[in-house]
Design a protein around this motif. Sequence first.
Motif, PDB file in Angstrom:
ATOM      1  N   LEU A  68       0.558  -0.897   0.033  1.00 52.48           N
ATOM      2  CA  LEU A  68      -0.300  -0.161  -0.047  1.00 52.48           C
ATOM      3  C   LEU A  68       0.841   1.272   0.155  1.00 52.48           C
ATOM      4  O   LEU A  68       0.114   2.272  -0.755  1.00 52.48           O
ATOM      5  CB  LEU A  68      -0.808  -0.329   1.482  1.00 52.48           C
ATOM      6  CG  LEU A  68      -2.040  -0.748   0.991  1.00 52.48           C
ATOM      7  CD1 LEU A  68      -3.252  -1.162   2.564  1.00 52.48           C
ATOM      8  CD2 LEU A  68      -2.593  -0.992   0.250  1.00 52.48           C
ATOM      9  N   SER A  69       2.054   1.236   1.218  1.00 48.35           N
ATOM     10  CA  SER A  69       2.749   2.296   0.356  1.00 48.35           C
ATOM     11  C   SER A  69       3.443   2.530  -0.653  1.00 48.35           C
ATOM     12  O   SER A  69       3.726   3.836  -0.608  1.00 48.35           O
ATOM     13  CB  SER A  69       3.739   2.638   1.750  1.00 48.35           C
ATOM     14  OG  SER A  69       3.645   2.012   2.737  1.00 48.35           O
ATOM     15  N   HIS A  71       2.199   2.082  -3.345  1.00 47.43           N
ATOM     16  CA  HIS A  71       0.687   2.299  -4.614  1.00 47.43           C
ATOM     17  C   HIS A  71       1.005   3.969  -4.282  1.00 47.43           C
ATOM     18  O   HIS A  71       0.191   4.475  -5.069  1.00 47.43           O
ATOM     19  CB  HIS A  71      -0.158   1.511  -4.382  1.00 47.43           C
ATOM     20  CG  HIS A  71      -1.112   2.063  -4.938  1.00 47.43           C
ATOM     21  ND1 HIS A  71      -1.503   1.630  -6.112  1.00 47.43           N
ATOM     22  CD2 HIS A  71      -2.499   2.477  -4.261  1.00 47.43           C
ATOM     23  CE1 HIS A  71      -2.903   2.047  -6.866  1.00 47.43           C
ATOM     24  NE2 HIS A  71      -3.145   2.544  -5.576  1.00 47.43           N
ATOM     25  N   ALA A  72       1.038   4.145  -2.814  1.00 46.81           N
ATOM     26  CA  ALA A  72       0.594   5.624  -2.296  1.00 46.81           C
ATOM     27  C   ALA A  72       1.487   6.489  -2.922  1.00 46.81           C
ATOM     28  O   ALA A  72       1.618   7.094  -3.841  1.00 46.81           O
ATOM     29  CB  ALA A  72       0.535   5.681  -1.371  1.00 46.81           C
TER      30      ALA A  72
END
Length: 497
Positions: A68-69, A71-72
């Motif tokens: 998620l990090s 992708h962000a």
Amino acid sequence: MRRRLLGVLLAFSVVAVACFAVPLLTALSDERTKGLELSRTADLAWFAMLAKYADESGSPMRLQSELLSFHALYGEDVLVVDSDRNLVASAGDIDAGQDEVPHLIDVALRGGTTSYIPSIWPWSSEDVLLARPFGTGIGVSGAIVMRASVDQAAADVAVKHAMVLTGAVVAMGVCALLCGYVTRWVLRPLANLERGVRALAEGRSGAEVPDTSGPPELRDVVSSFNRMSRSLAEAAATQAQLVADASHQLRNPMAALRLRIDAMGGWVPPERDRSYQAVLREVERLEHLMDGLLKLALADSKATSLAAPREAAAGEPALPEAGDEVCDVAVVLPERLDAWRDIADAGGVHLASPSADDGEPVPIRMAESEFAQVLDIVIDNAVKHAGAGATVRTEVRADGPEAYLQVTDDGPGLPAAELPLATRRFWRSTRGHAPGSGLGLTIAERLVVARKGRFELRRVDPHGLSVRIAVPMSGPAPLPRARAQAATARGVRQPTP
């Protein structure tokens, strides 16, 4: 020639700049592509290590947090599946059934790695799918698939390409300026030489060109031309002066000889009269020859003065050009025809009245004395050679920038082979026995050509000769004096029989 040389130099410059810029642009694209490929390969290796840890510990929480990090931060999607294709963790809009994802999972589960990224260019926009397996050294536990974005890399490449292209444009501008300077430097002596040759061909005496610029080889050529021009000018001046001096200096002895021969006329016995008449004819021929030589020298001098530019001294008004004299053909032609009419009648030649355009003025760029001299030569030639019973006709026509005068007779004329010879100095046709020096038509042609006109001889069917003279007009405006005033103000000059 300047366009061709400049075009060749510019084409060479374009090829040279392109040979430098194109490989540099390709290298920049490859460098950025390789950087993105190494970066994403390292990211996949990190995710593979986390996936292995998750598989061993049974907890994918850290792996999911890292995905998620990532992708962000980059906006790129990542999918992690186990050996049974079950979802372990993911980030972004990607699943195991999209597009080429199943195929890449199969490759990764078989131990293969997909890390190739095509060369990135400023217009590249399609995402790239990358994959690799994870697991222990003796088996594959699952697969990781990443959809890598090339947008940022394409933007970086575009910036670098813009810098290179800007440099290429600047280099092309510098090359264009350099090519223009080199072209002018090389061709300026040739342009000056061309003007000098044209001036020399137009009869300008001592035409020279500057020899201070250009390559040394061309400067040497220009210097040689200047030396040749000076030599030709000196030779022409010496020749003209010799002809003029000889004609002038021989006049007094010839006049004294003529007086003595005429005085001897009453003392010549009848049996010597034939020889006496032959001497008289030879003296007359020499007188005509000297007059012709003097007129030819004056015609050459006039042609040279017309060709040479006139410059005013500093602080003085500009001098008028030597070719600014103007005369009216419609005024001069009738006067000369009237002057020759008695001689033509005595020879049995009919001198017809001129045919002109409604009697309107026909102003031409030629001094009246010169045009009258040309007319005298042409009419005299027609009257002498046409023969008794012939008719001489004249026609005047204004057509555009030129005025045309045509003098035609229906005499025997000249063969086609002799027409080009008729204006040569001292040439006389073998078909006739009329007196003359062989210089008349030469003088007429020289005067007409000096005024940027044309002097042409043509055959007339079925027999006869036509002299066609074309002289530039001075403009449509009538001359200041009227035709009737001109006829009464000047006396008509009578030609010498």
